[in-house]
Write a protein that holds these residues in place. Structure first.
Motif, PDB file in Angstrom:
ATOM      1  N   GLU A 230       3.866 -12.505 -19.062  1.00 40.39           N
ATOM      2  CA  GLU A 230       4.261 -12.434 -19.445  1.00 40.39           C
ATOM      3  C   GLU A 230       5.582 -12.049 -20.067  1.00 40.39           C
ATOM      4  OE1 GLU A 230       2.803  -8.971 -17.541  1.00 40.39           O
ATOM      5  OE2 GLU A 230       0.973  -8.758 -18.397  1.00 40.39           O
ATOM      6  N   GLU A 231       5.940 -12.242 -18.784  1.00 41.62           N
ATOM      7  CA  GLU A 231       7.744 -11.954 -18.955  1.00 41.62           C
ATOM      8  C   GLU A 231       8.326 -13.279 -19.354  1.00 41.62           C
ATOM      9  OE1 GLU A 231       9.352 -11.110 -15.540  1.00 41.62           O
ATOM     10  OE2 GLU A 231       7.908  -9.283 -15.095  1.00 41.62           O
ATOM     11  N   THR A 232       8.076 -14.666 -19.349  1.00 45.19           N
ATOM     12  CA  THR A 232       8.753 -15.908 -19.483  1.00 45.19           C
ATOM     13  C   THR A 232       8.260 -16.254 -21.061  1.00 45.19           C
ATOM     14  OG1 THR A 232       7.714 -17.262 -18.028  1.00 45.19           O
ATOM     15  CG2 THR A 232       9.391 -15.912 -16.884  1.00 45.19           C
ATOM     16  N   GLY A 233       6.918 -16.461 -21.483  1.00 43.41           N
ATOM     17  CA  GLY A 233       6.169 -16.752 -22.361  1.00 43.41           C
ATOM     18  C   GLY A 233       5.759 -18.150 -21.850  1.00 43.41           C
ATOM     19  N   TYR A 234       5.878 -18.641 -20.674  1.00 42.01           N
ATOM     20  CA  TYR A 234       5.244 -18.840 -20.242  1.00 42.01           C
ATOM     21  C   TYR A 234       4.230 -19.687 -19.594  1.00 42.01           C
ATOM     22  CZ  TYR A 234      10.059 -22.648 -20.961  1.00 42.01           C
ATOM     23  OH  TYR A 234      10.611 -22.739 -21.681  1.00 42.01           O
ATOM     24  N   LYS A 235       3.030 -20.692 -19.178  1.00 46.91           N
ATOM     25  CA  LYS A 235       1.548 -20.374 -18.770  1.00 46.91           C
ATOM     26  C   LYS A 235       1.379 -21.647 -17.784  1.00 46.91           C
ATOM     27  CE  LYS A 235      -2.805 -20.258 -20.435  1.00 46.91           C
ATOM     28  NZ  LYS A 235      -3.516 -18.906 -19.874  1.00 46.91           N
ATOM     29  N   ILE A 236       1.316 -21.333 -16.415  1.00 44.33           N
ATOM     30  CA  ILE A 236       1.643 -22.164 -15.679  1.00 44.33           C
ATOM     31  C   ILE A 236       0.014 -22.091 -15.307  1.00 44.33           C
ATOM     32  CG2 ILE A 236       3.906 -22.030 -15.520  1.00 44.33           C
ATOM     33  CD1 ILE A 236       3.817 -20.204 -12.740  1.00 44.33           C
ATOM     34  N   SER A 237      -0.457 -22.933 -14.377  1.00 45.08           N
ATOM     35  CA  SER A 237      -1.348 -23.351 -13.647  1.00 45.08           C
ATOM     36  C   SER A 237      -1.494 -23.063 -12.388  1.00 45.08           C
ATOM     37  CB  SER A 237      -2.507 -24.395 -14.170  1.00 45.08           C
ATOM     38  OG  SER A 237      -1.825 -25.621 -14.572  1.00 45.08           O
ATOM     39  N   LYS A 238      -0.484 -24.104 -11.695  1.00 49.83           N
ATOM     40  CA  LYS A 238      -0.039 -23.918 -10.252  1.00 49.83           C
ATOM     41  C   LYS A 238       1.141 -23.241 -10.105  1.00 49.83           C
ATOM     42  CE  LYS A 238       0.002 -28.566  -7.829  1.00 49.83           C
ATOM     43  NZ  LYS A 238       0.534 -29.691  -7.015  1.00 49.83           N
ATOM     44  N   VAL A 239       0.858 -23.246  -9.348  1.00 51.59           N
ATOM     45  CA  VAL A 239       1.720 -22.403  -7.899  1.00 51.59           C
ATOM     46  C   VAL A 239       1.598 -22.463  -6.316  1.00 51.59           C
ATOM     47  CG1 VAL A 239       2.150 -19.809 -10.131  1.00 51.59           C
ATOM     48  CG2 VAL A 239       0.523 -20.036  -8.220  1.00 51.59           C
ATOM     49  N   GLU A 240       3.658 -22.585  -6.096  1.00 50.38           N
ATOM     50  CA  GLU A 240       3.108 -22.952  -4.552  1.00 50.38           C
ATOM     51  C   GLU A 240       3.322 -21.907  -4.038  1.00 50.38           C
ATOM     52  OE1 GLU A 240       5.209 -25.522  -1.376  1.00 50.38           O
ATOM     53  OE2 GLU A 240       5.381 -26.539  -3.534  1.00 50.38           O
ATOM     54  N   LYS A 241       2.185 -21.302  -3.018  1.00 48.47           N
ATOM     55  CA  LYS A 241       3.011 -19.991  -2.919  1.00 48.47           C
ATOM     56  C   LYS A 241       4.010 -20.408  -1.359  1.00 48.47           C
ATOM     57  CE  LYS A 241       2.009 -15.529   0.020  1.00 48.47           C
ATOM     58  NZ  LYS A 241       0.539 -14.394   0.640  1.00 48.47           N
ATOM     59  N   VAL A 242       5.072 -20.122  -0.839  1.00 47.10           N
ATOM     60  CA  VAL A 242       6.007 -20.392  -0.418  1.00 47.10           C
ATOM     61  C   VAL A 242       5.832 -19.554   1.043  1.00 47.10           C
ATOM     62  CG1 VAL A 242       7.260 -22.113  -1.731  1.00 47.10           C
ATOM     63  CG2 VAL A 242       8.421 -19.282  -1.231  1.00 47.10           C
ATOM     64  N   PHE A 243       6.419 -18.199   1.362  1.00 45.91           N
ATOM     65  CA  PHE A 243       6.371 -17.458   2.249  1.00 45.91           C
ATOM     66  C   PHE A 243       5.638 -15.884   1.018  1.00 45.91           C
ATOM     67  CE2 PHE A 243      10.279 -18.072   0.889  1.00 45.91           C
ATOM     68  CZ  PHE A 243      11.433 -17.178   0.536  1.00 45.91           C
ATOM     69  N   GLU A 244       5.951 -14.831   2.138  1.00 47.18           N
ATOM     70  CA  GLU A 244       6.174 -13.133   1.943  1.00 47.18           C
ATOM     71  C   GLU A 244       7.063 -12.429   3.060  1.00 47.18           C
ATOM     72  OE1 GLU A 244       2.101 -11.390   3.765  1.00 47.18           O
ATOM     73  OE2 GLU A 244       1.391 -12.976   2.090  1.00 47.18           O
ATOM     74  N   ALA A 245       7.798 -11.588   2.595  1.00 51.11           N
ATOM     75  CA  ALA A 245       8.211 -10.685   3.094  1.00 51.11           C
ATOM     76  C   ALA A 245       8.670  -9.656   2.951  1.00 51.11           C
ATOM     77  CB  ALA A 245      10.077 -11.447   3.215  1.00 51.11           C
ATOM     78  N   TYR A 246       8.818  -8.724   3.505  1.00 49.05           N
ATOM     79  CA  TYR A 246       9.518  -7.256   2.923  1.00 49.05           C
ATOM     80  C   TYR A 246      10.776  -7.185   2.822  1.00 49.05           C
ATOM     81  CZ  TYR A 246       5.514  -5.251   6.284  1.00 49.05           C
ATOM     82  OH  TYR A 246       4.275  -5.184   6.567  1.00 49.05           O
ATOM     83  N   MET A 247      11.261  -6.589   0.914  1.00 47.36           N
ATOM     84  CA  MET A 247      12.409  -6.043   0.795  1.00 47.36           C
ATOM     85  C   MET A 247      13.363  -5.330   1.892  1.00 47.36           C
ATOM     86  SD  MET A 247      12.343  -9.608  -0.270  1.00 47.36           S
ATOM     87  CE  MET A 247      13.940  -9.421  -1.189  1.00 47.36           C
ATOM     88  N   SER A 248      13.051  -4.272   1.617  1.00 45.64           N
ATOM     89  CA  SER A 248      13.620  -3.304   2.306  1.00 45.64           C
ATOM     90  C   SER A 248      12.552  -2.624   3.149  1.00 45.64           C
ATOM     91  CB  SER A 248      13.925  -2.552   0.665  1.00 45.64           C
ATOM     92  OG  SER A 248      14.707  -0.847   1.414  1.00 45.64           O
ATOM     93  N   PRO A 249      12.392  -3.042   4.556  1.00 40.93           N
ATOM     94  CA  PRO A 249      11.308  -2.159   5.189  1.00 40.93           C
ATOM     95  C   PRO A 249      12.023  -0.559   5.521  1.00 40.93           C
ATOM     96  CG  PRO A 249      12.607  -4.252   5.981  1.00 40.93           C
ATOM     97  CD  PRO A 249      13.400  -3.834   5.085  1.00 40.93           C
ATOM     98  N   GLY A 250      12.838  -0.695   5.612  1.00 34.37           N
ATOM     99  CA  GLY A 250      14.066   0.629   6.269  1.00 34.37           C
ATOM    100  C   GLY A 250      13.601   1.955   5.313  1.00 34.37           C
ATOM    101  N   SER A 251      12.565   1.789   4.486  1.00 33.33           N
ATOM    102  CA  SER A 251      12.287   3.184   3.559  1.00 33.33           C
ATOM    103  C   SER A 251      11.427   2.307   2.066  1.00 33.33           C
ATOM    104  CB  SER A 251      13.899   2.963   2.567  1.00 33.33           C
ATOM    105  OG  SER A 251      14.300   2.163   1.693  1.00 33.33           O
ATOM    106  N   VAL A 252      10.519   1.464   2.027  1.00 35.59           N
ATOM    107  CA  VAL A 252       9.480   0.564   0.716  1.00 35.59           C
ATOM    108  C   VAL A 252       8.719  -0.036   1.904  1.00 35.59           C
ATOM    109  CG1 VAL A 252       9.862  -0.487  -1.057  1.00 35.59           C
ATOM    110  CG2 VAL A 252      11.836   0.623  -0.757  1.00 35.59           C
ATOM    111  N   THR A 253       7.712   0.401   1.275  1.00 30.07           N
ATOM    112  CA  THR A 253       6.286  -0.223   1.909  1.00 30.07           C
ATOM    113  C   THR A 253       6.256  -1.476   1.668  1.00 30.07           C
ATOM    114  OG1 THR A 253       4.570   0.994   0.261  1.00 30.07           O
ATOM    115  CG2 THR A 253       5.091   2.010   2.137  1.00 30.07           C
ATOM    116  N   GLU A 254       6.833  -1.822   0.536  1.00 28.75           N
ATOM    117  CA  GLU A 254       6.444  -3.408  -0.493  1.00 28.75           C
ATOM    118  C   GLU A 254       6.525  -4.472   0.534  1.00 28.75           C
ATOM    119  OE1 GLU A 254       6.959  -4.297  -4.896  1.00 28.75           O
ATOM    120  OE2 GLU A 254       8.719  -4.100  -3.258  1.00 28.75           O
ATOM    121  N   ILE A 255       5.464  -5.519   0.026  1.00 25.70           N
ATOM    122  CA  ILE A 255       5.919  -6.084   0.249  1.00 25.70           C
ATOM    123  C   ILE A 255       5.574  -7.428  -0.612  1.00 25.70           C
ATOM    124  CG2 ILE A 255       4.104  -8.989   1.198  1.00 25.70           C
ATOM    125  CD1 ILE A 255       3.159  -6.816   3.173  1.00 25.70           C
ATOM    126  N   ILE A 256       6.366  -8.823  -0.867  1.00 28.63           N
ATOM    127  CA  ILE A 256       6.144  -9.700  -1.810  1.00 28.63           C
ATOM    128  C   ILE A 256       6.036 -10.781  -1.409  1.00 28.63           C
ATOM    129  CG2 ILE A 256       8.012 -10.735  -3.206  1.00 28.63           C
ATOM    130  CD1 ILE A 256       8.523  -7.853  -4.117  1.00 28.63           C
TER     131      ILE A 256
END
Length: 193
Positions: free
Chosen positions: A104-130
């Motif tokens: 949607e954003e870049t126009g590239y259709k990728i089939s293989k991705v590598e997950k490298v980690f996950e992290a809270y970006m602003s744990p003092g105020s936002v619940t989101e994990i990226i």
């Protein structure tokens, strides 16, 4: 062990207009044995995924540029941000989400991705994990112009830049987005480019 030392006393919804802003009253048993009651606000916008597309042959990466109101409010004179492709999970698993967002954003259709980690970006105020991903891209994977979804109000510019230029953009302040900085540094740390 710590979760036994926390009691949620009260949760109030302050806003659920765009996402959910909660006011939470909780009791926390501190290390010194004192029970402390505190009140905090937490913004719940769901979890997300981010990806850095890279091309080993050309030593390039794909970034996006779009308007971000919170940065404009906080002193970014144009409100424009250069970022790695990212999006909210919207009930998808992280891998499916990031593949969809990439197209949607870049126009590239990728089939293989590598997950490298996950992290809270602003744990003092936002619940989101990226959930952070990387993927190799090539010109043959370009299936459309990208730019995001118009009905979501997206107006995204796709940037293909040399990896060295992208790193330099951190130092010049042209890249100030944390997830993008983290992914660019990850590529450097792992000697991928």
């Amino acid at each position: 062990m710590l979760e036994k030392n926390i009691t949620i006393e009260k949760t109030e919804i302050l806003s659920d207009n765009w996402y959910t802003l909660k006011k939470v009253t909780f009791s926390l048993l501190k290390k010194n044995g004192v029970l402390d009651t505190q009140v905090r606000e937490a913004y719940d916008r769901g979890n997300g995924a981010a990806i850095l597309l890279y091309n080993k042959t050309n030593q390039t990466v794909i970034l996006t540029r779009q308007f971000r109101l919170p940065t404009y409010i906080n002193g970014n004179s144009t409100g424009m941000m250069i970022e790695a492709c990212a999006g909210l999970l919207d009930n998808d698993n992280p891998e499916d989400c990031i593949k969809r967002e990439t197209e949607e954003e870049t126009g590239y259709k990728i089939s293989k991705v590598e997950k490298v980690f996950e992290a809270y970006m602003s744990p003092g105020s936002v619940t989101e994990i990226i959930h952070f991903f990387i993927a190799e891209y090539s010109p043959e994977m370009k299936v459309n112009d990208g730019g995001g979804l118009e009905y979501e109000g997206e107006d995204i510019e796709v940037l293909e830049v040399s990896y060295n230029d992208a790193l330099a953009m951190i130092e010049t302040g042209d890249v100030k987005d944390a997830k993008t900085i983290i992914l660019l540094q990850y590529i450097r740390l792992k000697n991928i480019l």
